[in-house]
Design an enzyme around this catalytic site. Structure first.
Site, PDB file in Angstrom:
ATOM      1  N   ASP A 285     134.164  87.938  97.901  1.00 17.63           N
ATOM      2  CA  ASP A 285     133.326  87.190  96.975  1.00 17.63           C
ATOM      3  C   ASP A 285     132.083  86.766  97.760  1.00 17.63           C
ATOM      4  OD1 ASP A 285     132.238  85.868  94.853  1.00 17.63           O
ATOM      5  OD2 ASP A 285     134.036  84.729  94.353  1.00 17.63           O
TER       6      ASP A 285
HETATM    7  C1  BGC Z   1     131.419  84.525  91.983  1.00 20.12           C
HETATM    8  C2  BGC Z   1     131.777  85.959  91.693  1.00 20.12           C
HETATM    9  C3  BGC Z   1     130.532  86.757  91.435  1.00 20.12           C
HETATM   10  C4  BGC Z   1     129.611  86.649  92.630  1.00 20.12           C
HETATM   11  C5  BGC Z   1     128.328  87.422  92.466  1.00 20.12           C
HETATM   12  C6  BGC Z   1     130.352  84.423  93.059  1.00 20.12           C
HETATM   13  O1  BGC Z   1     129.864  83.124  93.110  1.00 20.12           O
HETATM   14  O2  BGC Z   1     132.563  83.814  92.355  1.00 20.12           O
HETATM   15  O3  BGC Z   1     132.639  86.004  90.585  1.00 20.12           O
HETATM   16  O4  BGC Z   1     130.866  88.085  91.164  1.00 20.12           O
HETATM   17  O5  BGC Z   1     129.286  85.286  92.809  1.00 20.12           O
HETATM   18  O6  BGC Z   1     127.495  86.852  91.548  1.00 20.12           O
END
Ligand code: BGC
Length: 735
Positions: A285
């Site tokens: 993530d």
């Molecule tokens: C989120 C993810 C997301 C990523 C990219 C993170 O803050 O937890 O779900 O895909 O950001 O935007």
């Protein structure tokens, strides 16, 4: 080579025009189209193709595949961020080897960031809404639409596919997930991913794993027993991966039993890559990577969105022998294999215009299948155009729009500027207009509800009052409570006191408490209903659509009844405070003990004998159904046979649910969902249903042998229309 000749037609006119044609010189090396790379041979397996590419790659090229190139607006710019498609991240392509760029976008309920990029996306009903349809085919349609719109916008990888179980209904991302049951959630997310990936985008399942609350998500250590984790949250992922075969898994921000999820050997290697034989790649993530050598050894294949640990530091670690070349090659092989699997080499993206009208029609239809009818006193619904002459439409934005879920899931409404992080975004789908259009000739008036007394006065003058109540949710924050915000409970109380023919339409991403439930005539859970939500709601209100959705999560009576009545927060009380800590210094600062273990959702309320407001699997229809003739046939995969009859006056689709109670020795909660079937029935029609039960649904995880086993003994199968309405029972003995 350039050849020139006099054109014959010019000669005929007595003129001499010299026509020059540039052709490749037959004798020169560039005369033939370049030989296709050997890995473009589609008769080879994905693994063979990946290996052929890998053999040609330099160390720097391998490292390039293992990290992102920055995200517009992320902490620090990277020199090549501008080369991307302006989504959440990308993997740099390698033209020398024909390796395409991997362009990623968030796409929980539609493609994100379209406004700032001059594009357009359809907003589908939220994921929790889609789960309420209990419909794998609808999930497929959902994924296929997102896949098409991703490709049209220049992306070839989705960051959608959230399947964290609803353990904590106040979790701000509950709307991005598929509810509280691993079989339902896993099946639906898997079907969504399967059809999304069929559009030649890399499918992704997230957030692996136990990222079940937003409070302190970067600094929380989730403590849970192996068996409990295997039978709940891990099971949802396992089923989703089995059905959808996603090419990517996103590991989560939190720590699990003492180790961050993106460097957790147990979850990444022992379970995902070894037990489940996952062949794709694991990406972190955003900012969820915390180390180089440790993360690589634990099974993290790719860092997003930058190269803090998997750039120069990784190169040095490889050169120093701290990350063995074979390990590096395995990471890169997985990324390449995933690109082949999803078709990135064979079907290059080509931007095009999104099918706006087609998308709106699908979004409306899926929303209609997601709206749960929770209460309908005395057949108040569907509204009868012959007897209802006036309607009061009440609610803060009920004249203009419906609320949507925020955070990285946010889809931008058409014609509006990019929504700032955590803005409350109202989609321009107007309940007032939709109700007026569905009831021509009916006097429809609007009251914002800002002054409950005047809303009540309007309700009193009207035959029916419809209150559109909402609760906004987003990534990065949990709900302080399950109560409707902004005095909406008081508004509903006053409107209902003025007119008992009050219908509440809920626009929420999770369960809500309903202190007014006994006073209103009807309740619809419309969730975050997407681009065409208001039309879908109006179609249900007036009965052109017979509601058939059922709750994918329990609605409790009170927060006191939750496994954790109070949200567990970081020591400083702040929300998501860990985001401010440098990733290499990060460590868990507090723990959440999921000591309810196996008892997630309805399993908790069943086991603890706690009454609920609306149970898992519950939802009404404008018709009625009767269940009969249960016959369970024992076997390796027992078959459950029964009949469902439509005993009412309208055609409808009934979700028939099968639960099973395991033998006492299994020490399980009272029952678990074992299967379901969505049955379309005309008035008076009966259908025989035959469901084959997967032995996994009868098994438990055995910590000592690290595997699943089915115990001998008596299994009770229960069939009916909700987890609390199971008229048919049969016990069988299984060896
Ligand atoms: C989120 C993810 C997301 C990523 C990219 C993170 O803050 O937890 O779900 O895909 O950001 O935007």
């Amino acid at each position: 080579m350039i050849t020139c000749r006099r054109a014959a037609f010019a000669a005929a006119l007595g003129l001499f025009t010299v026509v020059c044609v540039i052709t490749a010189n037959a004798a020169s090396p560039e005369s033939h189209p370049p030989e296709p790379h050997p890995w473009m041979n589609t008769s080879l397996s994905f693994d063979q193709r990946a290996d052929l590419v890998l053999k040609e790659m330099t160390l720097d090229e391998k490292i390039d595949l293992m990290h992102g190139q920055g995200m517009p607006g992320w902490s620090r710019p990277m020199p090549r961020t501008y080369l991307g498609n302006q989504g959440a991240g990308f993997i740099l392509g390698i033209p020398r080897l024909g390796i395409p760029q991997v362009e990623m976008s968030d796409a929980a309920y539609g493609v994100r960031m379209s406004a700032q990029n001059g594009r357009y996306s359809t907003a589908l009903p939220a994921n929790i809404a889609a789960a309420a349809s209990w419909d794998p085919e609808a999930a497929c349609e959902y994924g296929a639409l997102i896949g098409r719109e991703l490709r049209a916008q220049g992306y070839n990888m989705t960051l959608g596919g959230g399947v964290n179980l609803t353990r904590e209904p106040r979790n701000g991302r509950t709307f991005e997930y598929q509810g509280e049951d691993p079989l339902l959630a896993g099946t639906l997310v898997g079907n969504r991913i399967k059809c999304e990936q069929a559009q030649h985008v890399i499918g992704d399942i997230k957030h692996y794993v136990m990222n079940d609350q937003e409070n302190g998500r970067d600094e929380v250590d989730v403590i849970i027993g192996k068996r409990a984790m295997q039978e709940t949250d891990l099971l949802a992922f396992h089923i989703g991966i089995g059905v959808g075969d996603p090419a990517a898994v996103m590991c989560s921000y939190n720590s699990v039993n003492g180790e961050y999820a993106c460097q957790n050997t147990y979850t990444l290697t022992d379970v995902l890559k070894q037990d489940w034989q996952f062949k794709g790649f694991v990406l972190s993530d955003w900012g969820g990577t915390h180390s180089t050598v440790k993360a690589s050894a634990a099974g993290l294949d790719h860092e997003e969105p930058m190269d803090d640990f998997y750039g120069e530091k990784l190169k040095q670690a490889v050169e120093a022998g701290k990350v063995p070349m074979a390990q590096l090659d395995d990471h890169v092989h997985r990324i390449l294999r995933s690109m082949f699997q999803a078709g990135l080499f064979d079907y290059p993206t080509q931007k095009s215009v999104v099918d706006v009208e087609g998308g709106l029609a699908i979004s409306r239809r899926l929303a209609e299948q997601s709206i749960v009818l929770l209460k309908n006193t005395g057949g108040l619904l569907p509204l009868d155009r012959n007897t209802v002459h006036s309607i009061a439409v009440i609610g803060p934005h009920a004249d203009t729009g419906m609320i949507s879920g925020g955070g990285s899931a946010q889809v931008d409404p058409p014609g509006e500027p990019a929504a700032p992080w955590q803005a409350h975004v109202w989609f321009p789908t107007s309940p007032l207009k939709a109700v007026s259009a569905a009831g021509p000739g009916i006097k429809v008036q609007f009251g914002s509800g800002a002054e409950p007394a005047s809303a009540a006065a309007l309700a009193r003058q009207s035959d029916v009052a419809i209150v559109f109540a909402y609760e906004w949710m987003s990534e990065g924050t949990d709900l302080p409570s399950l109560s409707l915000p902004e005095n909406q409970d008081a508004l509903i109380e006053q409107v209902a006191a003025a007119n008992p023919r009050t219908i509440v339409v809920l626009e929420t991403g999770t369960a809500v408490l309903m202190p007014w439930i006994d006073k209103v005539g009807g309740v619809l859970e419309a969730w975050y209903a997407g681009s065409k939500g208001a039309d879908a709601v109006a179609n249900v209100l007036f009965g052109s659509v017979n509601p058939g959705a059922k709750l994918p999560m329990t609605f409790p009576l009170s927060e006191r009844d939750l496994p954790h009545p109070d949200l567990i927060k970081p020591p400083n009380g702040g929300e998501d405070a860990g985001a401010a800590v440098k990733p290499e210094d990060a460590k868990a600062t507090f723990s959440v003990h999921y000591d309810e273990g196996l008892k997630v959702g309805y399993k908790w309320y069943d086991a603890e004998n706690k009454p609920v407001l609306f149970p898992f699997g519950y939802g009404l229809s404008y018709t009625t159904y009767q269940y009969s003739d249960l016959k369970v046939v024992a076997g390796k995969e027992p078959t459950v046979n029964f009949t469902v009859k439509n005993t009412g006056g309208r055609a409808g689709a009934e979700i028939a649910e099968v639960y099973v109670a395991l033998p006492a020795a299994a020490d399980e909660p009272p029952k678990r969902l074992a299967g379901w079937s969505k049955v379309q029935l005309n008035p008076g029609e009966s259908k025989q249903i035959r469901l084959q039960i997967n032995p996994r649904e009868l098994s438990i995880y055995d910590d000592s042998s690290n595997g699943w086993k089915q115990l001998p003994g008596a299994y009770t199968f229960m069939v009916g229309g909700s987890s609390k309405d199971l008229p048919l029972h049969q016990e069988i003995n299984l060896p």
